[in-house]
Design a protein around this motif. Structure first.
Motif, short mmCIF file in Angstrom:
data_model
loop_
_atom_site.label_atom_id
_atom_site.label_comp_id
_atom_site.label_asym_id
_atom_site.label_seq_id
_atom_site.Cartn_x
_atom_site.Cartn_y
_atom_site.Cartn_z
N GLU A 179 0.83 -1.21 0.00
CA GLU A 179 0.00 0.00 0.00
C GLU A 179 0.87 1.26 0.00
N CYS A 180 1.88 1.29 0.85
CA CYS A 180 2.77 2.46 0.89
C CYS A 180 3.58 2.56 -0.40
N ALA A 181 4.02 1.43 -0.95
CA ALA A 181 4.78 1.45 -2.20
C ALA A 181 3.92 2.01 -3.32
N ALA A 182 2.66 1.58 -3.41
CA ALA A 182 1.76 2.08 -4.45
C ALA A 182 1.49 3.57 -4.25
N HIS A 183 1.31 3.98 -3.02
CA HIS A 183 1.05 5.40 -2.73
C HIS A 183 2.20 6.28 -3.23
N LYS A 184 3.42 5.80 -3.08
CA LYS A 184 4.59 6.58 -3.45
C LYS A 184 4.94 6.46 -4.94
N LEU A 185 4.81 5.26 -5.52
CA LEU A 185 5.38 5.01 -6.84
C LEU A 185 4.39 4.88 -7.99
N ALA A 186 3.15 4.53 -7.72
CA ALA A 186 2.19 4.33 -8.81
C ALA A 186 1.84 5.66 -9.47
N PRO A 187 1.76 5.66 -10.80
CA PRO A 187 1.35 6.90 -11.48
C PRO A 187 -0.10 7.25 -11.14
N ILE A 188 -0.45 8.50 -11.35
CA ILE A 188 -1.79 9.00 -11.04
C ILE A 188 -2.49 9.35 -12.35
N CYS A 189 -3.75 8.94 -12.49
CA CYS A 189 -4.53 9.26 -13.69
C CYS A 189 -4.68 10.78 -13.81
N ASP A 190 -4.36 11.29 -15.00
CA ASP A 190 -4.44 12.74 -15.23
C ASP A 190 -5.87 13.24 -15.34
N THR A 191 -6.85 12.35 -15.38
CA THR A 191 -8.25 12.77 -15.44
C THR A 191 -8.93 12.65 -14.09
N CYS A 192 -8.94 11.44 -13.52
CA CYS A 192 -9.72 11.23 -12.29
C CYS A 192 -8.89 11.23 -11.02
N GLY A 193 -7.56 11.15 -11.14
CA GLY A 193 -6.71 11.23 -9.97
C GLY A 193 -6.48 9.93 -9.23
N CYS A 194 -7.00 8.81 -9.73
CA CYS A 194 -6.79 7.55 -9.03
C CYS A 194 -5.39 7.01 -9.30
N ARG A 195 -4.89 6.18 -8.41
CA ARG A 195 -3.60 5.52 -8.60
C ARG A 195 -3.77 4.41 -9.63
N ILE A 196 -2.83 4.32 -10.55
CA ILE A 196 -2.90 3.32 -11.61
C ILE A 196 -2.08 2.12 -11.15
N LEU A 197 -2.75 1.05 -10.75
CA LEU A 197 -2.08 -0.13 -10.22
C LEU A 197 -1.98 -1.25 -11.24
N GLY A 198 -2.73 -1.16 -12.31
CA GLY A 198 -2.69 -2.19 -13.34
C GLY A 198 -2.16 -1.62 -14.63
N HIS A 199 -2.69 -2.14 -15.73
CA HIS A 199 -2.27 -1.66 -17.05
C HIS A 199 -3.02 -0.38 -17.37
N GLY A 200 -2.37 0.71 -17.16
CA GLY A 200 -2.96 1.99 -17.53
C GLY A 200 -2.60 2.33 -18.96
N LEU A 201 -2.88 3.54 -19.34
CA LEU A 201 -2.56 4.04 -20.68
C LEU A 201 -1.68 5.26 -20.52
N GLU A 202 -0.76 5.44 -21.47
CA GLU A 202 0.14 6.59 -21.41
C GLU A 202 0.32 7.14 -22.81
N THR A 203 0.24 8.45 -22.94
CA THR A 203 0.51 9.11 -24.21
C THR A 203 0.89 10.55 -23.94
N ASP A 204 1.82 11.06 -24.71
CA ASP A 204 2.27 12.45 -24.58
C ASP A 204 2.64 12.82 -23.15
N GLY A 205 3.19 11.86 -22.40
CA GLY A 205 3.58 12.13 -21.02
C GLY A 205 2.44 12.17 -20.02
N MET A 206 1.24 11.83 -20.47
CA MET A 206 0.07 11.80 -19.58
C MET A 206 -0.29 10.35 -19.29
N PHE A 207 -0.78 10.08 -18.09
CA PHE A 207 -1.19 8.73 -17.69
C PHE A 207 -2.69 8.70 -17.45
#
Length: 77
Positions: free
Chosen positions: A30-58
Motif C-alpha cells: 500500500e505504501c509502495a503504491a502510494h509513493k510510486l504508482a502513477p496517477i490518472c491525469d483525469t480522475c486522480g486515481c492511482r494506476i495499479l494495473g495496465h494503464g494508458l500513457e501518451t504524450d507524457g500523460m497517464f
C-alpha cells in the motif's frame, strides 16, 4: 529494522524497491503504491494495473483518456 519512507513505520519485514535508479523502503505494498504508482491525469486515481500513457500523460482507462481528447486509445485492442 528499516523505516518506511511513506508512513515512518519501523518494521522488521520492510522491503526495498528499486525504481528509476533510486532505492525506496516500504513496510507494505500500500505504501509502495502510494509513493510510486502513477496517477490518472483525469480522475486522480492511482494506476495499479495496465494503464494508458501518451504524450507524457497517464490514464487509468480509455474513458479517462477520451475525457482529455485522446480518442484513439483503447482498453482492449
Amino acid at each position: 529494522m528499516a523505516v518506511c519512507e511513506v508512513c515512518d513505520n519501523d518494521y522488521e519485514m520492510a522491503f526495498e524497491v528499486r525504481a528509476a535508479g533510486a532505492v525506496h523502503v516500504f513496510d507494505s505494498f500500500e505504501c509502495a503504491a502510494h509513493k510510486l504508482a502513477p496517477i490518472c491525469d483525469t480522475c486522480g486515481c492511482r494506476i495499479l494495473g495496465h494503464g494508458l500513457e501518451t504524450d507524457g500523460m497517464f490514464f487509468c482507462c480509455a474513458h479517462c483518456a477520451r475525457a482529455k481528447g485522446y480518442t484513439r486509445l483503447a482498453d482492449h485492442a
